[in-house]
Scaffold this active site. Sequence first.
Site, PDB file in Angstrom:
ATOM      1  N   SER A   1       0.862  -1.175   0.000  1.00 58.44           N
ATOM      2  CA  SER A   1       0.000   0.000   0.000  1.00 58.44           C
ATOM      3  C   SER A   1       0.901   1.228   0.000  1.00 58.44           C
ATOM      4  O   SER A   1       2.090   1.132   0.301  1.00 58.44           O
ATOM      5  CB  SER A   1      -0.866  -0.009   1.268  1.00 58.44           C
ATOM      6  OG  SER A   1      -1.517   1.238   1.469  1.00 58.44           O
TER       7      SER A   1
ATOM      8  N   TYR B   1      -2.610  -1.625  10.149  1.00 54.83           N
ATOM      9  CA  TYR B   1      -2.485  -1.708   8.694  1.00 54.83           C
ATOM     10  C   TYR B   1      -1.135  -1.161   8.236  1.00 54.83           C
ATOM     11  O   TYR B   1      -0.430  -1.786   7.437  1.00 54.83           O
ATOM     12  CB  TYR B   1      -3.631  -0.925   8.057  1.00 54.83           C
ATOM     13  CG  TYR B   1      -3.757  -1.054   6.559  1.00 54.83           C
ATOM     14  CD1 TYR B   1      -4.361  -2.171   5.995  1.00 54.83           C
ATOM     15  CD2 TYR B   1      -3.298  -0.041   5.713  1.00 54.83           C
ATOM     16  CE1 TYR B   1      -4.500  -2.280   4.611  1.00 54.83           C
ATOM     17  CE2 TYR B   1      -3.438  -0.146   4.341  1.00 54.83           C
ATOM     18  CZ  TYR B   1      -4.035  -1.271   3.794  1.00 54.83           C
ATOM     19  OH  TYR B   1      -4.171  -1.375   2.439  1.00 54.83           O
TER      20      TYR B   1
END
Length: 260
Positions: free
Chosen positions: A142, A155
């Site tokens: 990401s 995350y």
Amino acid sequence: MKLKDKSCIVTGAASGIGNAIAHKYASEGGKVAIADLNLEAAQKAADDIQAKYGTEALAVAMDVTSEDQVNAGVAQVVEAWGAVDVLVSNAGIQIVNPVENFAYADWKKMLAIHLDGAFLTSKAVLPHMYAQKSGSIIFMGSVHSKEASPLKSAYVTAKHGLLGLSRVIAKEGGKKGVRSNVICPGFVRTPLVDKQIPEQARELGISEEEVISRVMLGQTVDGEFTTVDDIAEVALFFAGFQTNALTGQSLVASHGWFME
């Protein structure tokens, strides 16, 4: 065709980014295993791919946090096709909360799916790739592999960790013909992102429209979401690259949300 007759496993491929990657690989001649928690959805995705491209597709039930299920799923693919040429570790979820309110159970769940899942699937496919002296392992990172955002401690931690794991696999696998890379998407309009919009609006005390325009797209160059097709193209690029020149590298695809 860049992946003709290559055996590919994509986790979390019944929907979203994983599904787009599976379709892209099939369009380039790859045989695609749809590995997903939801076997019924995985079978539908596999049927759709076979009907559309005329290539082989296989539905595999897989909880990426279960070593037994991962090993069984990889064994199923090897039994069917004799090899694993490409692994895309894509399965993931999102939970947002400030650190002080982040439940430890949720922290462990996030790291298990994103990091343990990448480790377990890699561990399962590497012996097969080493035996054939070739293979490509691709992790779905990401922009949060490179940058931090509020409310996303687990995350961000997990996505940063994927860079380290990929680099180790690149170092260990280079002389054995195995490459490893990380794709780092910006905000892609999937159910995972849609779920975050009201959650972040509530936590940040702003409207859902502001979450989209300011938090998700405010740092892009054009106010546009990255698309699943954008990421599928990057996944094809890494899978089809034939040398070690790019192994251990990550690529950000975020409409300029993050640049390096």
